[in-house]
Design an enzyme around this catalytic site. Sequence first.
Site, PDB file in Angstrom:
ATOM      1  N   SER A   1       0.694  -1.595  -0.002  1.00 56.28           N
ATOM      2  CA  SER A   1      -0.087   0.214   0.023  1.00 56.28           C
ATOM      3  C   SER A   1       0.681   1.591   0.209  1.00 56.28           C
ATOM      4  O   SER A   1       1.561   1.084  -0.867  1.00 56.28           O
ATOM      5  CB  SER A   1      -0.473  -0.142   1.474  1.00 56.28           C
ATOM      6  OG  SER A   1      -1.425   0.269   1.272  1.00 56.28           O
TER       7      SER A   1
ATOM      8  N   GLU B   1      -9.750  -4.949  -4.698  1.00 58.52           N
ATOM      9  CA  GLU B   1      -8.999  -4.270  -3.868  1.00 58.52           C
ATOM     10  C   GLU B   1     -10.265  -3.033  -2.873  1.00 58.52           C
ATOM     11  O   GLU B   1      -9.579  -2.764  -1.824  1.00 58.52           O
ATOM     12  CB  GLU B   1      -8.103  -3.322  -4.076  1.00 58.52           C
ATOM     13  CG  GLU B   1      -6.476  -4.203  -4.862  1.00 58.52           C
ATOM     14  CD  GLU B   1      -5.389  -4.028  -3.415  1.00 58.52           C
ATOM     15  OE1 GLU B   1      -5.665  -4.070  -2.431  1.00 58.52           O
ATOM     16  OE2 GLU B   1      -4.574  -4.394  -4.823  1.00 58.52           O
TER      17      GLU B   1
ATOM     18  N   HIS C   1      -7.861  -5.438  -0.078  1.00 55.18           N
ATOM     19  CA  HIS C   1      -7.104  -4.533   0.465  1.00 55.18           C
ATOM     20  C   HIS C   1      -6.256  -4.895   1.562  1.00 55.18           C
ATOM     21  O   HIS C   1      -7.070  -5.173   2.707  1.00 55.18           O
ATOM     22  CB  HIS C   1      -6.771  -3.708   0.548  1.00 55.18           C
ATOM     23  CG  HIS C   1      -6.435  -2.240  -0.099  1.00 55.18           C
ATOM     24  ND1 HIS C   1      -4.723  -2.091  -1.097  1.00 55.18           N
ATOM     25  CD2 HIS C   1      -5.442  -1.604   0.952  1.00 55.18           C
ATOM     26  CE1 HIS C   1      -3.831  -1.515  -0.049  1.00 55.18           C
ATOM     27  NE2 HIS C   1      -4.092  -0.738   0.613  1.00 55.18           N
TER      28      HIS C   1
END
Length: 566
Positions: A246, A370, A474
């Site tokens: 991320s 995600e 995610h």
Amino acid sequence: MRPHVRTCLLLFALLGGLATAQSVPTQATTPPSVPLTPQTVLAQPAPTPPASDNPSVPAPGKIIQADAAQGPLGGREREGVRQFLGVPYAAPPLGGLRWQAPQPMPAWPGRRDASRFGNICPQRPNAITGNPDRTLSGSEDCLYLNVYAPINAAAAPVMVWIHGGSFDTGTGNIYNGSRLARDFGVVVVTLNYRLGPLGFLAAPALGPQGTGNYGLMDVQAALKWVKVNAAAFGGDPGNVTAFGESAGGMILCDLLTSPQSAGLFQKVIVQSGPCAASINSVPLKAALNIGAQYTRDLNCPVTAAEGAKCLRSKTVSELMNVTVPGSRAPNAVALPPIWGDAVLPLEPWAAYRSGQFLKMPVLIGGNRDEGSLFTAYLAGPDRAMSTPLYWGLMTVLNPPKVLTLLEQYPADARATTGLTAAALVTDGLFACPVYSVTRRLAQAVPTYAYEFSDPQAVTQLKPTRSVPSLGAYHASELIYVFGEALDGLADPAEFSATQRQLSDQMGAYWTNFARTGNPNGPGLALWTPFEAAQPTILTLRPDGSRPVTDFAAQHQCDFWDRLDGR
């Protein structure tokens, strides 16, 4: 700003502000960044005092020693792993060192206790899932790292983890490297870096050094420390892999374009770090304009000498309680990394387009779903996202392109509207930008691309009516890679037999890559490099990992390329 990036950016910003929605005055503009991390849903650990010898607080485990450049460290042998926790890699950035490049840590007398985590950096947790707790925690004295080393390691590969957190939350402390060290024979290092205004504020009042990017410089300082000290823990200083997820993945994409990163690592793994998205960096001129108004809002002079003194006199609470100027949705990151200085001379995407990045093997990818984490909670846990709400959201997000987006991602009977919104976020902000960077990387370096695709990824998060299954959401790959629990997110104790096998395979792929630059090994599905003529991506699934060549079609990347002008 690119149209599709602006659309997805605002979607994420609105999602980040679920618990604290309010209007933000516009004084200067900056592209807000995105809450991309498990820290958006995990409770932050309480600050821990800096490690020091204290016989009244015994730590479990056999006491062991490593001789770092600054002095001996007293770690512990736990779970079959040598652990050295709360190790300072730079001097505390306090007083005159606030908003300065990290300085070397002085030598310490005697053996320093390294059995406990150091402080986390000042932060307020984000509130993606509606958790209203925004309590400020942490300490400016936070430049610590943690080392997990195999017993009797010698010249082992070193893996340095960069945590996510949207550049304003997170800590390396919650990532346990023990399983990777014990089962795969690598030395794992996790670290903290400065966040928010303490990590990324550029301001004219701070003088020539006030160009921001202190958080990026912290990561580089930690990597320098690892290079100097790796051998003391049984690691090979010439075989370092930087990996991150991320915001951590985006930091590594930035550092690949930084001349100051040369020689600090030899391989890189980027997990869910959409490098092509311009929202994740800001030009220096715009950053300085924002910093000037931020300085005024703190009632400090903008001029260098007086302003710097005033800014450094402010408490962390005062700094965090002033809204950073800018036109953005609530809870969006106001201070992303900055390009146009010595750390990042070029906009990262421009550097990738022109081939001006460090040449080394890359493993890169993301997760199949995600966007589900960010859209699931928009309408609340018990309400489905209505079609009018979806239309209204698209209208607010990107008026010039709303019809184009609605035509491409219609809210119809084939899927719930929440899932349609999740697909839009997945494709536009994650899958296709990562795919674009993958293509650029593959023109110059060995590049291994993946998509984590467990349709029922283990999670402690609750689905909602909008998104009845989070899928491969995610951050869901993190416990598969580390094989250790992340409190509030997921626990490998809940793996099925096939999920545990997938976790073992991913651990092997990641550590094989760290060892040789090639993820392949005995008992693993063949992972071929990505090539323009054969754009192969390995999809990682519990029912068997396999190569796919239609990734771009699955995520409608041709549409996003046209929208973006790529």
